[in-house]
Design a protein around this motif. Structure first.
Motif, PDB file in Angstrom:
ATOM      1  N   ILE A  46      35.865  35.052  41.990  1.00  0.00           N
ATOM      2  CA  ILE A  46      37.156  34.624  41.454  1.00  0.00           C
ATOM      3  C   ILE A  46      37.917  35.857  40.971  1.00  0.00           C
ATOM      4  O   ILE A  46      37.341  36.732  40.307  1.00  0.00           O
ATOM      5  N   VAL A  47      39.197  35.904  41.323  1.00  0.00           N
ATOM      6  CA  VAL A  47      40.093  36.923  40.777  1.00  0.00           C
ATOM      7  C   VAL A  47      41.272  36.225  40.106  1.00  0.00           C
ATOM      8  O   VAL A  47      41.679  35.136  40.515  1.00  0.00           O
ATOM      9  N   GLN A  48      41.818  36.877  39.077  1.00  0.00           N
ATOM     10  CA  GLN A  48      42.913  36.306  38.307  1.00  0.00           C
ATOM     11  C   GLN A  48      44.235  36.386  39.083  1.00  0.00           C
ATOM     12  O   GLN A  48      44.322  37.022  40.139  1.00  0.00           O
ATOM     13  N   GLU A  49      45.256  35.787  38.490  1.00  0.00           N
ATOM     14  CA  GLU A  49      46.572  35.773  39.129  1.00  0.00           C
ATOM     15  C   GLU A  49      47.124  37.181  39.297  1.00  0.00           C
ATOM     16  O   GLU A  49      47.832  37.473  40.261  1.00  0.00           O
ATOM     17  N   TYR A  50      46.823  38.070  38.367  1.00  0.00           N
ATOM     18  CA  TYR A  50      47.356  39.431  38.405  1.00  0.00           C
ATOM     19  C   TYR A  50      46.400  40.406  39.091  1.00  0.00           C
ATOM     20  O   TYR A  50      46.616  41.621  39.018  1.00  0.00           O
ATOM     21  N   GLU A  51      45.363  39.913  39.749  1.00  0.00           N
ATOM     22  CA  GLU A  51      44.387  40.778  40.407  1.00  0.00           C
ATOM     23  C   GLU A  51      44.316  40.480  41.900  1.00  0.00           C
ATOM     24  O   GLU A  51      44.665  39.388  42.351  1.00  0.00           O
TER      25      GLU A  51
ATOM     26  N   GLY B 224      42.909  36.931  47.150  1.00  0.00           N
ATOM     27  CA  GLY B 224      43.301  36.448  45.841  1.00  0.00           C
ATOM     28  C   GLY B 224      44.770  36.117  45.782  1.00  0.00           C
ATOM     29  O   GLY B 224      45.526  36.368  46.727  1.00  0.00           O
ATOM     30  N   PRO B 225      45.151  35.496  44.672  1.00  0.00           N
ATOM     31  CA  PRO B 225      44.305  35.119  43.525  1.00  0.00           C
ATOM     32  C   PRO B 225      43.535  33.827  43.784  1.00  0.00           C
ATOM     33  O   PRO B 225      43.857  33.080  44.701  1.00  0.00           O
TER      34      PRO B 225
ATOM     35  N   LYS C 267      38.081  45.182  42.622  1.00  0.00           N
ATOM     36  CA  LYS C 267      39.215  44.489  42.008  1.00  0.00           C
ATOM     37  C   LYS C 267      40.312  45.493  41.673  1.00  0.00           C
ATOM     38  O   LYS C 267      40.043  46.585  41.173  1.00  0.00           O
TER      39      LYS C 267
ATOM     40  N   ASP D 294      44.069  45.755  39.664  1.00  0.00           N
ATOM     41  CA  ASP D 294      44.997  45.129  38.724  1.00  0.00           C
ATOM     42  C   ASP D 294      46.426  45.450  39.153  1.00  0.00           C
ATOM     43  O   ASP D 294      46.790  46.619  39.330  1.00  0.00           O
TER      44      ASP D 294
ATOM     45  N   ARG E  12      49.202  44.557  37.371  1.00  0.00           N
ATOM     46  CA  ARG E  12      50.132  44.579  36.249  1.00  0.00           C
ATOM     47  C   ARG E  12      50.695  45.987  36.012  1.00  0.00           C
ATOM     48  O   ARG E  12      50.078  46.984  36.403  1.00  0.00           O
TER      49      ARG E  12
END
Length: 277
Positions: free
Chosen positions: A50-55, A72-73, A87, A89, A91
């Protein structure tokens, strides 16, 4: 035009070659799939990531980037024996440029620091084209600050900060584009001058203010003398106006509750005595 077409064709060929795993690679992939099928409940947790929305996740399959695009995400699957991922980032990241001792174009040593805001817009380039994108951007920002400010004199450095920031942003953005980095903003925080230069600039500013004050006072005296000249011409045309002005002055003095009143002696009387002698 021919060279551009040739380089584009080479890039496409490299992408196709990188996407090929070869016979041994496909054999390992098949073994991994069979291993997952045999131990499905256990390996499910190892395969699902799983990766986050910003990754974003850049997957390497047998050392090569899979699918030439990040994942992703959300959820994605990896093969436990052949895949690993990095991963990234997305951001915006900010960092301070340490104070740099810079020699300006007019041979003045100043200490300048700043701040840079950037983000990664291409995860694959930031992983495959540079070993550490963040550290490389920091070092490049320091050298760019020195190079840009070395072409400016002290007056431009103090008055044109916006232009210098824009020039630094364009230079950094162009240099970091192959690394998948977008420089959003560059700001000059502080410019520290030597103490001797500060005292000299303060003395120069004080002298300039005193000169302007003297010029303004001289202009006021000139206007006042012109007004007195016009008043004397008016009084010469009407001698009674001088008496009225005298009575008005006495009235002003009496209103201030003064105990001493000065009576002026007409100059005409002195002239008559001088003529007799």
């Amino acid at each position: 035009m021919i060279s551009t077409t040739t380089s584009t064709a080479e890039m496409v060929t490299q992408d196709k070659n990188s996407a090929r795993l070869g016979c041994f690679g496909w054999l390992l992939v098949i073994v991994s799939l069979l291993f997952i099928a045999a131990t499905f409940p256990v390996t499910l947790f190892l395969c699902v990531k799983i990766v986050q929305e910003y990754e974003r996740a850049v997957i390497f399959r047998l050392g090569r980037i899979a699918d030439r695009k990040p994942k992703g995400p959300g959820l994605f699957f990896v093969l436990p024996c052949t895949d690993n991922f990095v991963k990234v980032d997305l951001r915006t990241v900010s960092f301070d440029i340490p104070p740099q001792e810079i020699l300006t174009k007019d041979s003045v040593t100043v200490s300048v620091d700043g701040v840079v805001y950037f983000r990664i817009h291409c995860p694959i380039s930031s992983v495959a084209n540079v070993s550490n994108a963040h550290s490389s951007t920091r070092l490049l920002a320091q050298t760019t600050l020195r190079n840009v400010l070395g072409t400016k004199n002290l007056a431009e450095l103090l008055s044109d900060r916006e232009g210098i920031s824009l020039s630094m942003q364009e230079s950094l953005d162009e240099a970091t584009d192959p690394w998948g980095i977008k420089v959003e903003r560059v700001e000059i925080k502080d410019v520290k001058l030597p103490h001797q230069l500060q005292r000299a600039m303060a003395a120069e500013a004080e002298a300039s203010r005193e000169a302007r004050a003297k010029i303004i006072a001289a202009e006021g005296e000139m206007k006042a003398s012109r007004a007195l000249k016009e008043a004397s011409l008016v009084i010469a045309e009407a001698p009674s106006a001088l008496q009225l002005r005298y009575l008005q002055t006495l009235n002003t003095i009496a209103a201030e509750k003064n105990s001493t009143i000065i009576f002026p002696l007409p100059i005409d009387m002195l002239q008559s005595f001088m003529q007799r002698k």
